[in-house]
Design a protein around this motif. Structure first.
Motif, PDB file in Angstrom:
ATOM      1  N   GLN A  95       0.840  -1.201   0.000  1.00  0.00           N
ATOM      2  CA  GLN A  95       0.000   0.000   0.000  1.00  0.00           C
ATOM      3  C   GLN A  95       0.875   1.251   0.000  1.00  0.00           C
ATOM      4  OE1 GLN A  95       0.280  -2.255   2.423  1.00  0.00           O
ATOM      5  NE2 GLN A  95      -0.269  -1.489   4.450  1.00  0.00           N
ATOM      6  N   LEU A  96       0.399   2.298  -0.655  1.00  0.00           N
ATOM      7  CA  LEU A  96       1.135   3.548  -0.778  1.00  0.00           C
ATOM      8  C   LEU A  96       0.898   4.436   0.436  1.00  0.00           C
ATOM      9  CD1 LEU A  96       0.351   4.284  -4.539  1.00  0.00           C
ATOM     10  CD2 LEU A  96       2.397   3.199  -3.573  1.00  0.00           C
ATOM     11  N   PRO A  97       1.849   5.333   0.763  1.00  0.00           N
ATOM     12  CA  PRO A  97       1.690   6.193   1.937  1.00  0.00           C
ATOM     13  C   PRO A  97       0.435   7.056   1.886  1.00  0.00           C
ATOM     14  CG  PRO A  97       3.951   6.253   1.145  1.00  0.00           C
ATOM     15  CD  PRO A  97       3.169   5.507   0.116  1.00  0.00           C
ATOM     16  N   GLU A  98       0.026   7.454   0.680  1.00  0.00           N
ATOM     17  CA  GLU A  98      -1.151   8.323   0.578  1.00  0.00           C
ATOM     18  C   GLU A  98      -2.477   7.568   0.676  1.00  0.00           C
ATOM     19  OE1 GLU A  98       0.360   7.649  -3.726  1.00  0.00           O
ATOM     20  OE2 GLU A  98       1.195   7.937  -1.709  1.00  0.00           O
ATOM     21  N   GLU A  99      -2.429   6.244   0.642  1.00  0.00           N
ATOM     22  CA  GLU A  99      -3.669   5.482   0.762  1.00  0.00           C
ATOM     23  C   GLU A  99      -4.151   5.508   2.207  1.00  0.00           C
ATOM     24  OE1 GLU A  99      -3.687   2.104  -2.570  1.00  0.00           O
ATOM     25  OE2 GLU A  99      -2.013   1.896  -1.189  1.00  0.00           O
ATOM     26  N   ASP A 100      -5.457   5.698   2.379  1.00  0.00           N
ATOM     27  CA  ASP A 100      -5.974   5.951   3.716  1.00  0.00           C
ATOM     28  C   ASP A 100      -6.553   4.721   4.399  1.00  0.00           C
ATOM     29  OD1 ASP A 100      -8.208   5.727   2.138  1.00  0.00           O
ATOM     30  OD2 ASP A 100      -8.972   7.743   2.518  1.00  0.00           O
ATOM     31  N   HIS A 101      -6.587   3.571   3.723  1.00  0.00           N
ATOM     32  CA  HIS A 101      -7.038   2.370   4.414  1.00  0.00           C
ATOM     33  C   HIS A 101      -5.862   1.770   5.191  1.00  0.00           C
ATOM     34  CE1 HIS A 101      -5.427   0.875   0.578  1.00  0.00           C
ATOM     35  NE2 HIS A 101      -5.118  -0.224   1.239  1.00  0.00           N
ATOM     36  N   ILE A 102      -6.177   0.991   6.219  1.00  0.00           N
ATOM     37  CA  ILE A 102      -5.161   0.346   7.046  1.00  0.00           C
ATOM     38  C   ILE A 102      -5.281  -1.156   6.860  1.00  0.00           C
ATOM     39  CG2 ILE A 102      -4.337  -0.049   9.403  1.00  0.00           C
ATOM     40  CD1 ILE A 102      -5.386   2.748  10.105  1.00  0.00           C
ATOM     41  N   VAL A 103      -4.180  -1.807   6.518  1.00  0.00           N
ATOM     42  CA  VAL A 103      -4.181  -3.238   6.218  1.00  0.00           C
ATOM     43  C   VAL A 103      -3.695  -4.006   7.447  1.00  0.00           C
ATOM     44  CG1 VAL A 103      -3.360  -5.044   4.675  1.00  0.00           C
ATOM     45  CG2 VAL A 103      -3.657  -2.711   3.807  1.00  0.00           C
ATOM     46  N   LEU A 104      -4.492  -4.986   7.840  1.00  0.00           N
ATOM     47  CA  LEU A 104      -4.148  -5.846   8.964  1.00  0.00           C
ATOM     48  C   LEU A 104      -4.231  -7.299   8.516  1.00  0.00           C
ATOM     49  CD1 LEU A 104      -6.319  -4.213  11.805  1.00  0.00           C
ATOM     50  CD2 LEU A 104      -3.906  -3.763  11.306  1.00  0.00           C
ATOM     51  N   GLY A 105      -3.687  -8.179   9.346  1.00  0.00           N
ATOM     52  CA  GLY A 105      -3.857  -9.608   9.157  1.00  0.00           C
ATOM     53  C   GLY A 105      -4.495 -10.193  10.408  1.00  0.00           C
ATOM     54  N   ASP A 106      -5.389 -11.160  10.232  1.00  0.00           N
ATOM     55  CA  ASP A 106      -5.982 -11.820  11.397  1.00  0.00           C
ATOM     56  C   ASP A 106      -4.927 -12.734  12.032  1.00  0.00           C
ATOM     57  OD1 ASP A 106      -5.929 -14.267  10.023  1.00  0.00           O
ATOM     58  OD2 ASP A 106      -8.081 -14.337   9.658  1.00  0.00           O
ATOM     59  N   PRO A 107      -5.249 -13.507  13.051  1.00  0.00           N
ATOM     60  CA  PRO A 107      -4.210 -14.310  13.729  1.00  0.00           C
ATOM     61  C   PRO A 107      -3.445 -15.276  12.830  1.00  0.00           C
ATOM     62  CG  PRO A 107      -6.117 -14.122  15.151  1.00  0.00           C
ATOM     63  CD  PRO A 107      -6.508 -13.512  13.843  1.00  0.00           C
ATOM     64  N   GLU A 108      -3.953 -15.597  11.645  1.00  0.00           N
ATOM     65  CA  GLU A 108      -3.191 -16.442  10.714  1.00  0.00           C
ATOM     66  C   GLU A 108      -2.789 -15.688   9.457  1.00  0.00           C
ATOM     67  OE1 GLU A 108      -4.690 -20.354  10.002  1.00  0.00           O
ATOM     68  OE2 GLU A 108      -4.621 -20.880  12.135  1.00  0.00           O
ATOM     69  N   GLY A 109      -2.860 -14.357   9.526  1.00  0.00           N
ATOM     70  CA  GLY A 109      -2.362 -13.553   8.422  1.00  0.00           C
ATOM     71  C   GLY A 109      -3.326 -13.324   7.291  1.00  0.00           C
ATOM     72  N   ASN A 110      -4.597 -13.689   7.445  1.00  0.00           N
ATOM     73  CA  ASN A 110      -5.584 -13.399   6.409  1.00  0.00           C
ATOM     74  C   ASN A 110      -5.808 -11.895   6.335  1.00  0.00           C
ATOM     75  OD1 ASN A 110      -6.358 -16.205   5.663  1.00  0.00           O
ATOM     76  ND2 ASN A 110      -7.001 -16.277   7.804  1.00  0.00           N
ATOM     77  N   GLU A 111      -5.612 -11.339   5.148  1.00  0.00           N
ATOM     78  CA  GLU A 111      -5.604  -9.896   4.979  1.00  0.00           C
ATOM     79  C   GLU A 111      -7.007  -9.299   5.157  1.00  0.00           C
ATOM     80  OE1 GLU A 111      -2.428 -11.959   2.747  1.00  0.00           O
ATOM     81  OE2 GLU A 111      -4.616 -12.100   2.685  1.00  0.00           O
TER      82      GLU A 111
END
Length: 239
Positions: A95-111
């Protein structure tokens, strides 16, 4: 045509742990049934979610992932903090710095993505606002017909459908396709309506462009099929 219900199936090395995480995130009750764990829907229009055990490690990004919405500006960070407390981690997927969403992974890394408030695309949807899917325009058109859900976007190779109430969307991002392994850990389910015969539903989906992989006929699972982009999905009995 009676609209079908849409579901998500996620393979997990520890399905109890991953189901517990998502149950807390979405405020749903988990229910074990045989080898699978389901999150009970709170409304008839909720996306169905179930988890199955697997020994295979996660090595690639999932071709599909979930988007969580924010009603107020402060909600995005509150949601991120809550998910981190439940076992999520921050992910860098390019993801780019200007993108405003936040990407997380659940306990097994599912995006998953936490979308900020004011996103017009997800206006009017619920907290689980979208399934963002890899796939072609042909695939989006297939799923619109297969589910009986309205096509709400069809432009530049990208497509999207919405639940009949508009509570959530499923969107296909068009080419190029993401790298894939032997079997996707994040797959779709199509739940048939009442009074539907398995053979008739399988035949209907084949006529729309799906391919039958195998008929299952156990635990409410009628068939394993692939859509026009060769993504596997299962046809489930009414629940």
């Amino acid at each position: 045509m009676t609209p079908r219900r849409f579901g998500i199936c996620i393979d997990a090395n520890d399905p109890e742990r991953v189901a517990e995480f998502w149950a807390a995130v979405l405020d749903r009750e988990p229910e074990a049934s045989g080898e699978e764990i389901r999150l009970l829907p709170r409304t008839d229009d909720d996306l169905r979610i179930r988890f199955l055990p697997t020994d295979a490690p996660k090595t690639l990004a999932n071709p599909h992932h979930l988007h969580l919405t924010s009603a107020l500006p402060q909600d995005q960070q509150r949601t991120v903090d809550r998910l981190i407390g439940l076992g999520a981690t921050h992910l860098d997927v390019g993801q780019l710095p200007e993108e405003d969403h936040i990407v997380l992974g659940d306990p097994e890394g599912n995006e998953l993505c936490v979308i900020p408030a004011g996103n017009s695309w997800l206006a009017g949807t619920g907290f689980l606002g979208e399934v963002a899917a890899d796939g072609s325009r042909e695939n989006g058109l297939f799923w619109s017909a297969a589910l009986g859900w309205p096509l709400v976007w069809d432009q530049d190779g990208e497509t999207a459908v919405a639940t009949p109430s508009g509570s959530a969307k499923v969107a296909w991002g068009g080419p190029p396709p993401v790298p894939r392994g032997p079997r996707d850990r994040f797959r779709f389910d199509l739940i048939a309506p009442e009074d539907t015969e398995p053979a008739a539903e399988i035949r209907r989906l084949e006529e729309l462009g799906a391919t039958l992989v195998t008929e299952i006929g156990s635990d409410g699972r009628w068939a394993r099929m692939t859509d026009p982009d060769a993504y596997e999905f299962e046809v489930l009995a009414p629940r």
